[in-house]
Motif scaffolding. Structure first.
Motif, PDB file in Angstrom:
ATOM      1  N   HIS A   1      34.660  65.334 -33.439  1.00  0.00           N
ATOM      2  CA  HIS A   1      35.492  65.240 -32.247  1.00  0.00           C
ATOM      3  C   HIS A   1      36.460  64.078 -32.459  1.00  0.00           C
ATOM      4  N   ALA A   2      37.750  64.261 -32.099  1.00  0.00           N
ATOM      5  CA  ALA A   2      38.764  63.241 -32.366  1.00  0.00           C
ATOM      6  C   ALA A   2      38.409  61.904 -31.728  1.00  0.00           C
ATOM      7  N   GLU A   3      37.854  61.929 -30.521  1.00  0.00           N
ATOM      8  CA  GLU A   3      37.504  60.674 -29.845  1.00  0.00           C
ATOM      9  C   GLU A   3      36.374  59.957 -30.588  1.00  0.00           C
ATOM     10  N   CYS A   4      35.420  60.738 -31.071  1.00  0.00           N
ATOM     11  CA  CYS A   4      34.304  60.143 -31.829  1.00  0.00           C
ATOM     12  C   CYS A   4      34.813  59.531 -33.137  1.00  0.00           C
ATOM     13  N   LEU A   5      35.725  60.214 -33.776  1.00  0.00           N
ATOM     14  CA  LEU A   5      36.256  59.704 -35.033  1.00  0.00           C
ATOM     15  C   LEU A   5      37.036  58.411 -34.810  1.00  0.00           C
ATOM     16  N   ASP A   6      37.830  58.362 -33.739  1.00  0.00           N
ATOM     17  CA  ASP A   6      38.576  57.133 -33.427  1.00  0.00           C
ATOM     18  C   ASP A   6      37.614  55.982 -33.127  1.00  0.00           C
ATOM     19  N   LYS A   7      36.541  56.312 -32.440  1.00  0.00           N
ATOM     20  CA  LYS A   7      35.548  55.278 -32.095  1.00  0.00           C
ATOM     21  C   LYS A   7      34.856  54.764 -33.359  1.00  0.00           C
ATOM     22  N   ALA A   8      34.537  55.699 -34.301  1.00  0.00           N
ATOM     23  CA  ALA A   8      33.913  55.296 -35.562  1.00  0.00           C
ATOM     24  C   ALA A   8      34.857  54.407 -36.365  1.00  0.00           C
ATOM     25  N   ARG A   9      36.134  54.755 -36.392  1.00  0.00           N
ATOM     26  CA  ARG A   9      37.114  53.942 -37.126  1.00  0.00           C
ATOM     27  C   ARG A   9      37.158  52.520 -36.544  1.00  0.00           C
ATOM     28  N   GLN A  10      37.173  52.436 -35.230  1.00  0.00           N
ATOM     29  CA  GLN A  10      37.279  51.111 -34.613  1.00  0.00           C
ATOM     30  C   GLN A  10      36.027  50.264 -34.866  1.00  0.00           C
ATOM     31  N   GLU A  11      34.878  50.925 -34.822  1.00  0.00           N
ATOM     32  CA  GLU A  11      33.640  50.188 -35.101  1.00  0.00           C
ATOM     33  C   GLU A  11      33.628  49.684 -36.541  1.00  0.00           C
ATOM     34  N   LEU A  12      34.131  50.512 -37.448  1.00  0.00           N
ATOM     35  CA  LEU A  12      34.179  50.131 -38.861  1.00  0.00           C
ATOM     36  C   LEU A  12      35.152  48.961 -39.071  1.00  0.00           C
ATOM     37  N   ILE A  13      36.319  49.019 -38.422  1.00  0.00           N
ATOM     38  CA  ILE A  13      37.302  47.935 -38.552  1.00  0.00           C
ATOM     39  C   ILE A  13      36.730  46.629 -38.000  1.00  0.00           C
ATOM     40  N   ASN A  14      36.103  46.739 -36.836  1.00  0.00           N
ATOM     41  CA  ASN A  14      35.525  45.518 -36.226  1.00  0.00           C
ATOM     42  C   ASN A  14      34.475  44.879 -37.142  1.00  0.00           C
ATOM     43  N   TYR A  15      33.680  45.748 -37.747  1.00  0.00           N
ATOM     44  CA  TYR A  15      32.637  45.250 -38.648  1.00  0.00           C
ATOM     45  C   TYR A  15      33.277  44.553 -39.849  1.00  0.00           C
ATOM     46  N   LEU A  16      34.297  45.171 -40.448  1.00  0.00           N
ATOM     47  CA  LEU A  16      34.933  44.625 -41.648  1.00  0.00           C
ATOM     48  C   LEU A  16      35.750  43.373 -41.353  1.00  0.00           C
ATOM     49  N   ARG A  17      36.226  43.219 -40.144  1.00  0.00           N
ATOM     50  CA  ARG A  17      36.924  41.987 -39.774  1.00  0.00           C
ATOM     51  C   ARG A  17      35.964  40.792 -39.917  1.00  0.00           C
TER      52      ARG A  17
END
Length: 642
Positions: free
Chosen positions: A573-589
């Motif tokens: 689902h597009a919303e789930c994918l966007d949420k996964a991307r943001q969680e990944l970015i936050n983690y890598l920051r």
């Protein structure tokens, strides 16, 4: 008039070659057999400077009936004819046949030369003059000047030169504009240079180095060297006798009858529509009669197809189609002569109406009307007919070639037709093309009808595939022209174009109400599944959707961006994918790098989903792989700073 071609005509042994020698000093009998037999077999050539300074080329043609086909090869390009009649014999059989040929080819200017006047007395000479005047009544040479000469004593030669000079001033010059056309009347090889062809340049200007095409064999060549009147020149223009040294061509590849032309202007054809004239001296001509066609310098066997009758009577004219036994090239308006198969004699001729004609059904009113329009219609009528018959988008150059009209006339006529809203102008890559308005509207209606039906059958798709539309319904049109046509239709708000599809302007892909409920349920399944989505077939089974419809819905959801393909048969689902991307970015920051296992734990999913997700984000340039870990890309880091 700056260039002039003079041709001789007349009965055998009436003194044509002697006359040319007396005028020019050149003996045009160049073959051993001609010397031995005392007659011209092949064409002879010489140059002549008239009292006014005008430089003329002379084509000396054979008079013997056995060699009239050679005469026909030389007479096609002449501007002015010297009809030679011996004073001691008067009008003879070949005089009549040569005059018929002059009439059929519509050579409008000439001088009548009475030769051998030293052999007869004044009284006999006056009788011969009267006979000639009667013979020429009603012909193109009826009012031609008549000069008495003796090639032996020189009597009348100066008067003849003045008469030729006077008539030459009235000759219409051949067009130096347009494309090059030179029918080949001689071909030979010169040591050290290769193949040389000669002929009269019918149109255009030819330069050393110009690309050429030898028709109808479509052989590419180039003009290595040019000669006019035996002198090397850098360019030759219409109306001159020209010798061309061709590159990369063997003598055998360029027989007499070939045409040297600008590449692409001529099309070989086995059928030509013509206006046929049968001489009064001929026998009736039946449909499908086999005859010899003389076109330019070519002799071609063909069948005469009479389109509106079973038999053509002597002295009559009719539209006809010539079915050729070998391909030939011509342009509309070119004149030709036909001779009977056996016994061989001139029986008629005419002019070309359509040099590349389709096969016609006989006794059809619409066929005859089209031919009459093409033959006698205005440029507007001719071009509209051509556009409608071709059923394609055509450039001015293509229309000029197909119609026989000058390209500038085509352009001006098209502009007038556009102002009257009778044609559509289509622009493509700095080139203008044309289409009849009526055809444009028919095509637009066809496309809209096909697309409308497609929308009903596939309401979730954006539209009908462009290439499928072209290949199924417009296969004769190349892709560039088709895309340009669609652009015009979009500007008229008749269609809406997507990257690869055609839609109606008012159409928006959307499901029916019942289907919409199932789609919402399907999306909810993927949303609730979060980072562990089901296989597509499992999700559609839960939503109660079958195979074909399920595929339609999948493509619809992917186009709309509601679902995203992460890997084969793996959709998020597009919303789930966007949420996964943001969680990944936050983690890598914070951590700067992450493994597959850490991604699995972060998203509370399994390795089955974590690895495809990371590979997807790699492709999307959010992350990049370094060893067994992922880090943010430079581009993503810059976004964070901003």
């Amino acid at each position: 008039m700056t260039h002039l071609i003079i041709g001789t005509a007349g009965h055998v042994d009436h003194g044509k070659t002697m006359l040319v020698k007396a005028l020019t000093g050149v003996d045009t009998d160049r073959l051993k057999e001609e010397k031995e037999r005392g007659i011209s077999i092949e064409l002879g050539f010489a140059s002549l400077t008239l009292p006014s300074g005008l430089q003329a080329g002379i084509v000396d043609v054979p008079g013997h009936e056995r060699f009239i086909k050679n005469m026909l090869a030389g007479v096609g390009g002449i501007d002015l004819v010297l009809l030679v009649i011996a004073a001691d014999e008067g009008v003879m059989p070949q005089t009549k046949e040569h005059m018929d040929i002059i009439q059929l080819l519509q050579i409008p200017r000439g001088v009548v030369v009475i030769t051998k006047v030293d052999l007869v007395d004044r009284e006999w000479l006056d009788l011969v003059r009267e006979e000639i005047r009667d013979f020429l009544k009603g012909t193109t040479l009826e009012d031609a000047p008549m000069v008495e000469v003796s090639s032996i004593t020189g009597r009348g030669l100066d008067e003849l030169l003045r008469a030729i000079d006077l008539v030459a001033q009235k000759v219409k010059e051949k067009p130096a504009t347009g494309h090059v056309r030179l029918p080949v009347d001689r071909v030979f090889s010169v040591t050290g240079f290769g193949t040389v062809v000669t002929g009269t340049l019918w149109s255009g200007v030819l330069h050393t180095g110009d690309a050429l095409e030898i028709m109808p064999r479509r052989i590419a060549s180039r003009a290595r060297m040019l000669q006019v009147h035996g002198q090397k020149v850098e360019k030759a223009r219409a109306g001159q006798r020209v010798a061309i040294n061709l590159t990369g061509v063997e003598v055998e590849a360029v027989p007499r009858g070939s045409v040297v032309a600008t590449p692409g202007i001529l099309t070989p054809s086995y059928r030509m529509d013509v206006r046929l004239i049968l001489l009064e001296s001929a026998r009736p001509l039946k449909n499908r009669a086999r005859v010899r066609m003389h076109l330019g310098t070519a002799e071609i066997m063909c069948r005469v197809i009479l389109l509106d009758r079973e038999e053509l009577v002597p002295g009559d004219t009719a539209p006809a189609q010539l079915e050729l036994e070998e391909p030939a090239v011509a342009l509309q308006g070119d004149r030709f002569v036909i001779r009977s198969y056996s016994p061989v004699r001139t029986i008629g001729g005419g002019k070309i109406i359509d040099p590349v004609a389709p096969k016609h059904r006989r006794m059809r009113t619409e066929v005859i009307e089209k031919l009459l329009t093409r033959e006698k219609g205005t440029p507007e009528e001719i071009l509209l007919q051509q556009l409608n018959s071709q059923q394609n988008i055509l450039t001015a150059e293509e229309l000029a070639r197909a119609s026989g009209l000058d390209e500038q006339v085509v352009i001006e006529t098209m502009q007038n037709l556009a102002k009257k809203n009778l044609i559509r102008t289509i622009f493509l890559e700095n080139q203008v093309s044309y289409l009849p308005e009526e055809v444009y509207q028919q095509w637009a209606e066809k496309i809209r009808s096909v697309v409308q039906e497609y929308h009903r059958e596939f309401p979730l798709r954006e539209g009908f595939p462009r290439e499928e539309m072209r290949s199924r319904f417009f296969a004769r049109m190349n892709n560039k022209h088709f895309q340009a046509l669609l652009q015009v239709m979009e500007e008229d708000n008749l269609v809406k174009l997507h990257a690869q599809e055609i839609a109606l302007p008012e159409f928006t892909p959307q499901p029916e109400r019942k289907l919409e409920q199932k789609i919402r349920y399907l999306l909810e399944i993927y949303k609730e599944a979060n980072y562990q989505p089901p296989a597509w077939i499992e999700a559609t089974r839960q939503a109660g959707l079958d195979g074909p419809m399920a595929q339609e819905i999948l493509q619809y959801l992917l186009k709309k961006g509601l679902l995203v393909r992460v890997a084969d048969d793996l959709y998020f689902h597009a919303e789930c994918l966007d949420k996964a991307r943001q969680e990944l970015i936050n983690y890598l920051r914070e951590k700067e790098e992450i493994t597959v296992g850490e991604t699995r734990d972060l998203l509370q999913t399994s390795r089955k989903y974590a690895l495809p997700l990371l590979e997807y984000f790699d492709r999307e340039k959010t992350t990049k792989r370094v060893g067994d870990k992922r880090v943010l890309t430079k581009m993503e880091k810059q976004k964070i700073r901003l």
